[in-house]
Design a protein around this motif. Structure first.
Motif, mmCIF file in Angstrom:
data_model
loop_
_atom_site.group_PDB
_atom_site.id
_atom_site.type_symbol
_atom_site.label_atom_id
_atom_site.label_comp_id
_atom_site.label_asym_id
_atom_site.label_seq_id
_atom_site.Cartn_x
_atom_site.Cartn_y
_atom_site.Cartn_z
ATOM 1 N N ASN A 14 0.141 5.306 2.851
ATOM 2 C CA ASN A 14 -1.443 5.208 1.717
ATOM 3 C C ASN A 14 -2.578 5.897 2.146
ATOM 4 O O ASN A 14 -2.598 6.650 3.152
ATOM 5 C CB ASN A 14 -1.779 3.634 1.581
ATOM 6 C CG ASN A 14 -3.027 3.294 0.989
ATOM 7 O OD1 ASN A 14 -3.940 4.173 0.609
ATOM 8 N ND2 ASN A 14 -1.972 3.200 -0.668
ATOM 9 N N TRP A 22 -6.996 4.925 -2.324
ATOM 10 C CA TRP A 22 -6.026 3.316 -2.507
ATOM 11 C C TRP A 22 -4.658 3.970 -3.342
ATOM 12 O O TRP A 22 -3.825 3.177 -2.746
ATOM 13 C CB TRP A 22 -6.486 3.136 -1.598
ATOM 14 C CG TRP A 22 -7.196 1.731 -2.741
ATOM 15 C CD1 TRP A 22 -8.563 1.935 -2.994
ATOM 16 C CD2 TRP A 22 -7.073 0.671 -3.042
ATOM 17 N NE1 TRP A 22 -8.993 1.100 -3.824
ATOM 18 C CE2 TRP A 22 -7.974 0.157 -4.242
ATOM 19 C CE3 TRP A 22 -6.061 -0.091 -3.271
ATOM 20 C CZ2 TRP A 22 -7.451 -1.321 -4.678
ATOM 21 C CZ3 TRP A 22 -5.439 -1.110 -4.073
ATOM 22 C CH2 TRP A 22 -6.093 -1.838 -4.413
ATOM 23 N N ARG A 43 -0.503 -1.288 -7.058
ATOM 24 C CA ARG A 43 -2.143 -1.012 -6.678
ATOM 25 C C ARG A 43 -3.502 -0.607 -8.136
ATOM 26 O O ARG A 43 -4.542 -1.058 -7.557
ATOM 27 C CB ARG A 43 -2.248 0.281 -5.934
ATOM 28 C CG ARG A 43 -1.333 0.007 -4.524
ATOM 29 C CD ARG A 43 -1.424 1.168 -3.523
ATOM 30 N NE ARG A 43 -0.600 2.397 -3.802
ATOM 31 C CZ ARG A 43 0.402 3.155 -3.886
ATOM 32 N NH1 ARG A 43 1.549 1.523 -3.345
ATOM 33 N NH2 ARG A 43 0.868 3.959 -4.560
ATOM 34 N N LEU A 90 1.169 -1.405 -0.301
ATOM 35 C CA LEU A 90 -0.032 -0.265 -0.514
ATOM 36 C C LEU A 90 0.936 1.187 0.324
ATOM 37 O O LEU A 90 0.685 2.207 -0.376
ATOM 38 C CB LEU A 90 -0.953 -0.218 0.827
ATOM 39 C CG LEU A 90 -2.381 -1.027 1.628
ATOM 40 C CD1 LEU A 90 -3.345 -0.428 2.592
ATOM 41 C CD2 LEU A 90 -2.674 -0.915 -0.164
ATOM 42 N N HIS A 139 -5.181 6.185 1.657
ATOM 43 C CA HIS A 139 -6.464 5.091 2.734
ATOM 44 C C HIS A 139 -5.850 5.906 4.523
ATOM 45 O O HIS A 139 -7.294 6.119 5.489
ATOM 46 C CB HIS A 139 -6.084 4.244 2.757
ATOM 47 C CG HIS A 139 -7.910 2.816 3.039
ATOM 48 N ND1 HIS A 139 -8.802 2.786 3.701
ATOM 49 C CD2 HIS A 139 -7.101 2.050 4.313
ATOM 50 C CE1 HIS A 139 -9.277 2.289 4.308
ATOM 51 N NE2 HIS A 139 -8.771 2.045 5.007
#
Length: 314
Positions: free
Chosen positions: A232, A215, A166, A158, A234
């Protein structure tokens, strides 16, 4: 106690750099997440299964309704898993050597090996994925639309600067949620000090050419030490998905300083907390198949395929 034979010793040596085992509280928390998301049984694959902690701690109600498949590279631990779970279909080989039709499993779950080794697989050659990223890419092809891939991986999946892997994952799946564990979450059980994530993905019905999911991107953030670290997006948007405090310092498997996550005193309570954050009903039940996906005339071909012989399918 009997000593290892030459073949078993060599097998153990081949896997020693990436053989990480998951502590029971984390495994149990992940099964609680899956129950909350609505998974009640189906075709389950655990790649790089070790001795099979995910099988061993599977809720009995799910186990009764599931067909279990495991893959393990190490001959010693794979052999032990075969003895412990005789009803499961367990193969001793590398994940890259396994053959399963696409859209086959309902759930792929496990703790991926962490290693900066590029896997030679023609299907993913253009991406040059590291081992842990390769597991996600292959699992997303093998799981069916609406099914889940739930894997523990190093923070590199991530957090790495390049969004290439990703973005490819986002084409195939939606991020249901992700949780960052403290540095050394499995140190006592597995001897590893890496920062790890639990990533939950649901395979898409259709694949967008250019997904814009948040993300995919990473951002720099400040830390209590005064240094910046890259994480990341997120986790920037959902700081409650981090168990502990993100910081900069020493404490990882590698000698140079970098991102660390300070472990909270109430780790068990934190695991219970993140279980309640996953969305209920995220798992989508398998729909009745309308057509046969794969037919072969070779008995040594992919698992789950149909063989036609004398006008009859087997």
């Amino acid at each position: 106690m009997d000593s290892l034979g030459e073949q078993e010793w060599k097998s153990a040596q081949r896997s020693i750099t990436n053989a990480h085992y998951t502590d029971p509280p984390t495994v149990l928390a992940m099964w609680s997440m899956l129950e909350r998301m609505g998974f009640s049984g189906g075709r389950v694959l655990e790649p790089s299964m070790g001795i099979g902690n995910f099988f061993g701690m599977m809720p009995s109600a799910i186990e009764r309704r599931s067909q279990l498949t495991g893959i393990e590279l190490d001959e010693l631990t794979g052999g032990m898993a075969k003895l412990i779970y005789p009803a499961a279909n367990i193969s001793i080989k590398g994940y890259q050597d396994s053959k399963t039709p696409d859209d086959f499993y309902d759930l792929v779950v496990g703790n991926w090996p962490f290693e900066d080794t590029v896997i030679a697989d023609r299907r993913y050659q253009r991406l040059s994925p590291y081992l842990h990223d390769y597991f996600f890419l292959k699992a997303l092809d093998q799981v069916r639309p609406g099914g889940l891939v739930v894997g523990i991986t190093s923070k590199g999946t991530l957090d790495k600067l390049s969004p290439l892997i990703r973005r490819e994952m986002a084409k195939k799946a939606e991020l249901i949620d992700a949780f960052r564990l403290p540095t050394g979450a499995f140190e006592e059980y597995a001897g590893t000090k890496v920062v790890t994530d639990i990533i939950i993905l649901r395979k898409r019905e259709s694949f967008p050419a250019n997904p814009q999911d948040a993300w995919i991107e990473t951002v720099e953030v400040d830390t209590p030490s005064g240094e910046k670290v890259r994480i990341n997006k997120h986790y920037q948007m959902n700081p409650d998905r981090v168990i502990g405090t993100i910081d900069f310092g020493h404490g990882t498997t590698f000698r140079r300083p970098g991102l660390i996550v300070h472990r909270p005193d109430d780790m068990m309570a934190q695991l219970a907390r993140i279980v309640q954050l996953v969305p209920e009903g995220a798992y989508q039940e398998r729909q009745a198949a309308k057509h046969v996906r794969y037919i072969t005339n070779h008995t040594d071909d992919r698992q789950g395929s149909l063989i036609e012989k004398d006008g009859v399918f087997h």
